[in-house]
Design an enzyme around this catalytic site. Sequence first.
Site, PDB file in Angstrom:
ATOM      1  N   HIS A  87      23.008  63.887 -38.230  1.00 43.47           N
ATOM      2  CA  HIS A  87      23.124  62.473 -38.606  1.00 43.47           C
ATOM      3  C   HIS A  87      21.850  61.772 -38.099  1.00 43.47           C
ATOM      4  O   HIS A  87      21.881  60.993 -37.136  1.00 43.47           O
ATOM      5  CB  HIS A  87      24.397  61.881 -37.975  1.00 43.47           C
ATOM      6  CG  HIS A  87      24.852  60.599 -38.616  1.00 43.47           C
ATOM      7  ND1 HIS A  87      24.152  59.965 -39.634  1.00 43.47           N
ATOM      8  CD2 HIS A  87      25.939  59.806 -38.357  1.00 43.47           C
ATOM      9  CE1 HIS A  87      24.793  58.868 -39.982  1.00 43.47           C
ATOM     10  NE2 HIS A  87      25.865  58.755 -39.229  1.00 43.47           N
ATOM     11  N   ARG A 134      25.403  61.137 -48.376  1.00 48.69           N
ATOM     12  CA  ARG A 134      26.369  61.511 -47.338  1.00 48.69           C
ATOM     13  C   ARG A 134      27.185  62.655 -47.914  1.00 48.69           C
ATOM     14  O   ARG A 134      27.869  62.476 -48.933  1.00 48.69           O
ATOM     15  CB  ARG A 134      27.241  60.321 -46.952  1.00 48.69           C
ATOM     16  CG  ARG A 134      28.412  60.706 -46.089  1.00 48.69           C
ATOM     17  CD  ARG A 134      29.063  59.527 -45.412  1.00 48.69           C
ATOM     18  NE  ARG A 134      28.225  59.038 -44.343  1.00 48.69           N
ATOM     19  CZ  ARG A 134      28.664  58.331 -43.294  1.00 48.69           C
ATOM     20  NH1 ARG A 134      29.935  58.043 -43.185  1.00 48.69           N
ATOM     21  NH2 ARG A 134      27.842  57.929 -42.358  1.00 48.69           N
ATOM     22  N   GLN A 145      21.585  57.881 -37.683  1.00 47.38           N
ATOM     23  CA  GLN A 145      22.286  57.462 -36.474  1.00 47.38           C
ATOM     24  C   GLN A 145      21.418  57.765 -35.248  1.00 47.38           C
ATOM     25  O   GLN A 145      21.274  56.924 -34.353  1.00 47.38           O
ATOM     26  CB  GLN A 145      23.631  58.193 -36.368  1.00 47.38           C
ATOM     27  CG  GLN A 145      24.457  57.787 -35.171  1.00 47.38           C
ATOM     28  CD  GLN A 145      24.932  56.349 -35.272  1.00 47.38           C
ATOM     29  OE1 GLN A 145      25.561  55.970 -36.232  1.00 47.38           O
ATOM     30  NE2 GLN A 145      24.608  55.529 -34.287  1.00 47.38           N
ATOM     31  N   CYS A 197      28.722  55.811 -31.714  1.00 50.84           N
ATOM     32  CA  CYS A 197      28.172  55.659 -33.070  1.00 50.84           C
ATOM     33  C   CYS A 197      29.132  54.913 -33.991  1.00 50.84           C
ATOM     34  O   CYS A 197      28.712  54.399 -35.030  1.00 50.84           O
ATOM     35  CB  CYS A 197      27.814  57.025 -33.640  1.00 50.84           C
ATOM     36  SG  CYS A 197      29.194  58.172 -33.632  1.00 50.84           S
ATOM     37  N   ARG A 209      21.104  50.216 -36.874  1.00 54.29           N
ATOM     38  CA  ARG A 209      21.072  51.087 -38.056  1.00 54.29           C
ATOM     39  C   ARG A 209      20.225  50.426 -39.159  1.00 54.29           C
ATOM     40  O   ARG A 209      19.448  51.082 -39.856  1.00 54.29           O
ATOM     41  CB  ARG A 209      22.496  51.342 -38.586  1.00 54.29           C
ATOM     42  CG  ARG A 209      23.395  52.158 -37.660  1.00 54.29           C
ATOM     43  CD  ARG A 209      22.953  53.604 -37.569  1.00 54.29           C
ATOM     44  NE  ARG A 209      22.923  54.248 -38.859  1.00 54.29           N
ATOM     45  CZ  ARG A 209      23.957  54.854 -39.455  1.00 54.29           C
ATOM     46  NH1 ARG A 209      25.125  54.891 -38.836  1.00 54.29           N
ATOM     47  NH2 ARG A 209      23.821  55.437 -40.628  1.00 54.29           N
ATOM     48  N   ASP A 251      31.703  59.991 -29.128  1.00 56.20           N
ATOM     49  CA  ASP A 251      32.001  59.961 -30.565  1.00 56.20           C
ATOM     50  C   ASP A 251      33.448  60.443 -30.718  1.00 56.20           C
ATOM     51  O   ASP A 251      34.021  61.010 -29.769  1.00 56.20           O
ATOM     52  CB  ASP A 251      31.018  60.894 -31.303  1.00 56.20           C
ATOM     53  CG  ASP A 251      31.156  60.822 -32.827  1.00 56.20           C
ATOM     54  OD1 ASP A 251      31.862  59.922 -33.330  1.00 56.20           O
ATOM     55  OD2 ASP A 251      30.563  61.680 -33.515  1.00 56.20           O
TER      56      ASP A 251
HETATM   57  N1   CP Z   1      28.239  55.796 -37.587  1.00 57.07           N
HETATM   58  C1   CP Z   1      28.393  55.882 -38.940  1.00 57.07           C
HETATM   59  O1   CP Z   1      27.691  56.648 -39.623  1.00 57.07           O
HETATM   60  O2   CP Z   1      29.316  55.020 -39.447  1.00 57.07           O
HETATM   61  P1   CP Z   1      29.927  55.116 -40.923  1.00 57.07           P
HETATM   62  O3   CP Z   1      30.654  56.440 -41.013  1.00 57.07           O
HETATM   63  O4   CP Z   1      30.836  53.925 -41.045  1.00 57.07           O
HETATM   64  O5   CP Z   1      28.782  55.071 -41.910  1.00 57.07           O
END
Ligand code: CP
Length: 303
Positions: free
Chosen positions: A129, A102, A132, A262, A290, A222
């Site tokens: 992402h 990330r 997601q 999300c 997920r 979002d």
């Molecule tokens: N939707 C998502 O990626 O959640 P987090 O940021 O908690 O990983």
Amino acid sequence: MKHFLNLIDLTRDELHGLLSNAAQHKAAHAQGTEPRSLAGRVVALIFEKPSLRTRVSFESGIAQLGGTSLYLPGNEVGLGWRETLADFARTISNYVDLLVLRVYQHATLEGLARYASVPIINGLSDWSHPCQGLADLLTVRELFGNEKGRTVAFVGDGNNVARSLAVGCGKLGINFILACPEGYGFDDKFKADYCRRVSRHFPKEVNNPAQAVKKADVIYTDVWTSMGQEAEREERLRRFAGFQVNSKLLAKAPKHVKVLHCLPAHRGEEITDEVMDGPACVAFQQAANRLHAQKAIMEWLLT
Ligand code: CP
């Protein structure tokens, strides 16, 4: 070396294959018959930003498939500043079988991918992402059976989540429409990529949420201010004020419409409590997906 950096890199068949495997994992998980397909494998999770869903669903998924995970905060391993990305990638490739990252900058992923000799999964970057996106598509498939021809209205920022979902929808024949304030739509680089690699028919963008949801099977939203954009928060709250997913907006959509988010949600900003906690919202089914989507991704890269 196969990586999972963007949904746009997948063929339509690969995307269908991942969704089928994710659904199989979900069924096997419910029956307690999951394969130990990651037995003996070590996966490093290197995160520059906070996470609940991505971190925990990867760590749990890896354990459920018999593998081992290592959580490494980006500042602890010095990603990009303690040594070069090339040296980092070459070194860590000796120790683990798979990297989940990330990152703030998508370029960090691309830099590592050039030198890593193990696969890399994008666990969120400023550009996309895709984990997601895959879970979102799995959720749409569960809701409607055959997703082709359905309509997803994304009400909010043309951000990383919106880009990945737009690409996934384009590849699966789902109509995607973005409702956002002027200046917050998709950028020219994304438009060019999409038209070259997904379809010549770029998703429609409108500035009127009611118009976007009129024929929607799914309304997606979002947060208006993503991680790293905190300095823009006041301006964004002002610009997005008419783009809240609330009961009034839902009333303009078909009766069967479902709401996806999300998460994390900023309740009272992009979505109301009433919608989040109401019968149309499937955000927690989506969050559960997920786990299964990511198992399919790890198996696709490793086995
Ligand atoms: N939707 C998502 O990626 O959640 P987090 O940021 O908690 O990983």
